[in-house]
Motif scaffolding. Structure first.
Motif, PDB file in Angstrom:
ATOM      1  N   TYR A  18       3.175  -9.819  -9.528  1.00 58.20           N
ATOM      2  CA  TYR A  18       4.074  -8.864 -10.163  1.00 58.20           C
ATOM      3  C   TYR A  18       4.269  -7.635  -9.276  1.00 58.20           C
ATOM      4  O   TYR A  18       5.399  -7.185  -9.047  1.00 58.20           O
ATOM      5  N   GLU A  19       3.151  -7.090  -8.784  1.00 56.39           N
ATOM      6  CA  GLU A  19       3.235  -5.894  -7.928  1.00 56.39           C
ATOM      7  C   GLU A  19       4.015  -6.191  -6.647  1.00 56.39           C
ATOM      8  O   GLU A  19       4.778  -5.353  -6.175  1.00 56.39           O
ATOM      9  N   PHE A  20       3.821  -7.354  -6.079  1.00 62.62           N
ATOM     10  CA  PHE A  20       4.476  -7.698  -4.823  1.00 62.62           C
ATOM     11  C   PHE A  20       5.974  -7.915  -5.001  1.00 62.62           C
ATOM     12  O   PHE A  20       6.783  -7.432  -4.202  1.00 62.62           O
ATOM     13  N   PHE A  21       6.367  -8.645  -6.044  1.00 62.48           N
ATOM     14  CA  PHE A  21       7.762  -9.030  -6.180  1.00 62.48           C
ATOM     15  C   PHE A  21       8.620  -8.054  -6.981  1.00 62.48           C
ATOM     16  O   PHE A  21       9.827  -7.949  -6.743  1.00 62.48           O
ATOM     17  N   PHE A  22       8.046  -7.339  -7.932  1.00 64.65           N
ATOM     18  CA  PHE A  22       8.881  -6.575  -8.852  1.00 64.65           C
ATOM     19  C   PHE A  22       8.737  -5.063  -8.782  1.00 64.65           C
ATOM     20  O   PHE A  22       9.590  -4.345  -9.283  1.00 64.65           O
ATOM     21  N   VAL A  23       7.674  -4.543  -8.201  1.00 64.51           N
ATOM     22  CA  VAL A  23       7.467  -3.098  -8.166  1.00 64.51           C
ATOM     23  C   VAL A  23       7.978  -2.568  -6.832  1.00 64.51           C
ATOM     24  O   VAL A  23       7.638  -3.072  -5.771  1.00 64.51           O
ATOM     25  N   GLU A  24       8.816  -1.516  -6.926  1.00 65.48           N
ATOM     26  CA  GLU A  24       9.348  -0.879  -5.718  1.00 65.48           C
ATOM     27  C   GLU A  24       8.270   0.015  -5.124  1.00 65.48           C
ATOM     28  O   GLU A  24       7.766   0.920  -5.788  1.00 65.48           O
ATOM     29  N   SER A  25       7.881  -0.266  -3.885  1.00 66.15           N
ATOM     30  CA  SER A  25       6.867   0.544  -3.218  1.00 66.15           C
ATOM     31  C   SER A  25       7.059   0.445  -1.717  1.00 66.15           C
ATOM     32  O   SER A  25       7.970  -0.216  -1.227  1.00 66.15           O
ATOM     33  N   ALA A  60       3.682  -0.895   3.248  1.00 65.80           N
ATOM     34  CA  ALA A  60       2.222  -1.027   3.327  1.00 65.80           C
ATOM     35  C   ALA A  60       1.656  -1.506   1.989  1.00 65.80           C
ATOM     36  O   ALA A  60       0.751  -2.354   1.951  1.00 65.80           O
ATOM     37  N   ALA A  61       2.206  -0.982   0.889  1.00 67.97           N
ATOM     38  CA  ALA A  61       1.741  -1.412  -0.429  1.00 67.97           C
ATOM     39  C   ALA A  61       2.129  -2.869  -0.680  1.00 67.97           C
ATOM     40  O   ALA A  61       1.342  -3.645  -1.235  1.00 67.97           O
ATOM     41  N   LYS A  62       3.347  -3.256  -0.257  1.00 70.29           N
ATOM     42  CA  LYS A  62       3.768  -4.659  -0.405  1.00 70.29           C
ATOM     43  C   LYS A  62       2.842  -5.580   0.386  1.00 70.29           C
ATOM     44  O   LYS A  62       2.468  -6.650  -0.093  1.00 70.29           O
ATOM     45  N   LEU A  63       2.467  -5.147   1.607  1.00 71.99           N
ATOM     46  CA  LEU A  63       1.563  -5.932   2.428  1.00 71.99           C
ATOM     47  C   LEU A  63       0.205  -6.079   1.733  1.00 71.99           C
ATOM     48  O   LEU A  63      -0.376  -7.166   1.710  1.00 71.99           O
ATOM     49  N   HIS A  64      -0.277  -4.991   1.149  1.00 68.03           N
ATOM     50  CA  HIS A  64      -1.550  -5.006   0.414  1.00 68.03           C
ATOM     51  C   HIS A  64      -1.508  -6.019  -0.728  1.00 68.03           C
ATOM     52  O   HIS A  64      -2.405  -6.854  -0.878  1.00 68.03           O
ATOM     53  N   TRP A  65      -0.464  -5.961  -1.546  1.00 71.44           N
ATOM     54  CA  TRP A  65      -0.357  -6.877  -2.685  1.00 71.44           C
ATOM     55  C   TRP A  65      -0.102  -8.311  -2.234  1.00 71.44           C
ATOM     56  O   TRP A  65      -0.592  -9.263  -2.848  1.00 71.44           O
ATOM     57  N   GLY A  66       0.651  -8.486  -1.157  1.00 73.20           N
ATOM     58  CA  GLY A  66       0.913  -9.827  -0.630  1.00 73.20           C
ATOM     59  C   GLY A  66      -0.356 -10.500  -0.117  1.00 73.20           C
ATOM     60  O   GLY A  66      -0.599 -11.686  -0.374  1.00 73.20           O
ATOM     61  N   ILE A  67      -1.165  -9.736   0.605  1.00 75.43           N
ATOM     62  CA  ILE A  67      -2.426 -10.288   1.104  1.00 75.43           C
ATOM     63  C   ILE A  67      -3.353 -10.614  -0.067  1.00 75.43           C
ATOM     64  O   ILE A  67      -4.009 -11.661  -0.084  1.00 75.43           O
ATOM     65  N   GLY A  68      -3.399  -9.738  -1.054  1.00 72.07           N
ATOM     66  CA  GLY A  68      -4.209 -10.013  -2.243  1.00 72.07           C
ATOM     67  C   GLY A  68      -3.754 -11.277  -2.956  1.00 72.07           C
ATOM     68  O   GLY A  68      -4.575 -12.084  -3.400  1.00 72.07           O
ATOM     69  N   LEU A  69      -2.442 -11.449  -3.048  1.00 67.63           N
ATOM     70  CA  LEU A  69      -1.879 -12.648  -3.678  1.00 67.63           C
ATOM     71  C   LEU A  69      -2.273 -13.915  -2.914  1.00 67.63           C
ATOM     72  O   LEU A  69      -2.710 -14.907  -3.509  1.00 67.63           O
ATOM     73  N   LEU A  70      -2.149 -13.880  -1.602  1.00 65.67           N
ATOM     74  CA  LEU A  70      -2.510 -15.046  -0.788  1.00 65.67           C
ATOM     75  C   LEU A  70      -3.997 -15.367  -0.874  1.00 65.67           C
ATOM     76  O   LEU A  70      -4.377 -16.535  -1.031  1.00 65.67           O
ATOM     77  N   LEU A  71      -4.840 -14.352  -0.772  1.00 63.55           N
ATOM     78  CA  LEU A  71      -6.285 -14.588  -0.819  1.00 63.55           C
ATOM     79  C   LEU A  71      -6.719 -15.138  -2.182  1.00 63.55           C
ATOM     80  O   LEU A  71      -7.531 -16.067  -2.258  1.00 63.55           O
ATOM     81  N   ALA A  72      -6.193 -14.558  -3.248  1.00 63.80           N
ATOM     82  CA  ALA A  72      -6.554 -15.034  -4.584  1.00 63.80           C
ATOM     83  C   ALA A  72      -6.079 -16.473  -4.792  1.00 63.80           C
ATOM     84  O   ALA A  72      -6.796 -17.288  -5.390  1.00 63.80           O
ATOM     85  N   THR A  73      -4.908 -16.797  -4.285  1.00 62.76           N
ATOM     86  CA  THR A  73      -4.392 -18.158  -4.403  1.00 62.76           C
ATOM     87  C   THR A  73      -5.249 -19.144  -3.620  1.00 62.76           C
ATOM     88  O   THR A  73      -5.571 -20.230  -4.112  1.00 62.76           O
ATOM     89  N   MET A  74      -5.655 -18.765  -2.423  1.00 64.45           N
ATOM     90  CA  MET A  74      -6.502 -19.635  -1.618  1.00 64.45           C
ATOM     91  C   MET A  74      -7.868 -19.837  -2.278  1.00 64.45           C
ATOM     92  O   MET A  74      -8.412 -20.954  -2.276  1.00 64.45           O
ATOM     93  N   MET A  75      -8.425 -18.796  -2.864  1.00 66.10           N
ATOM     94  CA  MET A  75      -9.701 -18.928  -3.563  1.00 66.10           C
ATOM     95  C   MET A  75      -9.554 -19.825  -4.794  1.00 66.10           C
ATOM     96  O   MET A  75     -10.441 -20.630  -5.096  1.00 66.10           O
TER      97      MET A  75
END
Length: 128
Positions: free
Chosen positions: A63-70, A73-88
């Motif tokens: 949600y933070e990555f795709f829908f929140v305007e930021s 750097a914040a998009k990169l933070h949320w994108g990496i979190g999304l990828l890591l959580a998905t891989m786990m």
């Protein structure tokens, strides 16, 4: 009764035994329930709780990555979190299915051991 009829009858009996065996095999949900009852049942519960937590993290990060305007750097933070959580999450699912497969393999080995034991008993009875 001809030899063809005897062979046909024997094949029909074997098919009936196979159908009964297939009906006894557990479904996917049955195998999952067996994994929770097995030796590593506590670990299965822990992995389920972690998977639920990761699901919440995936939804929140997505949600933070795709829908929140930021900022980028914040998009990169949320994108990496999304990828890591998905891989786990994927790793946990793979472990869960491997545990189910181990339990199913163990069950089949026990069936084979029992069949071999019964065969040995029958052969032992015939030699006496």
């Amino acid at each position: 009764m001809s030899i063809d009829d005897k062979i046909r009858d024997q094949l029909e009996r074997e098919n009936a035994l196979l159908r009964a065996q297939i009906k006894q095999d557990p479904s996917l949900f049955g195998m999952l329930a067996d994994a929770y009852k097995g030796r590593l049942g506590g670990w299965m519960v822990l992995m389920t709780l972690i998977a639920l937590l990761l699901t919440a993290i995936i939804v929140w990060s997505g949600y933070e990555f795709f829908f929140v305007e930021s900022s980028m750097a914040a998009k990169l933070h949320w994108g990496i979190g999304l990828l890591l959580a998905t891989m786990m999450q994927i790793a946990i699912k793979m472990w869960t299915f491997n545990e189910m497969n181990r339990s199913a393999t163990q069950r089949e080995l026990k069936k084979l051991e029992l069949a071999i034991q019964q065969l040995n008993q029958r052969l032992g009875d015939k030699t006496k």
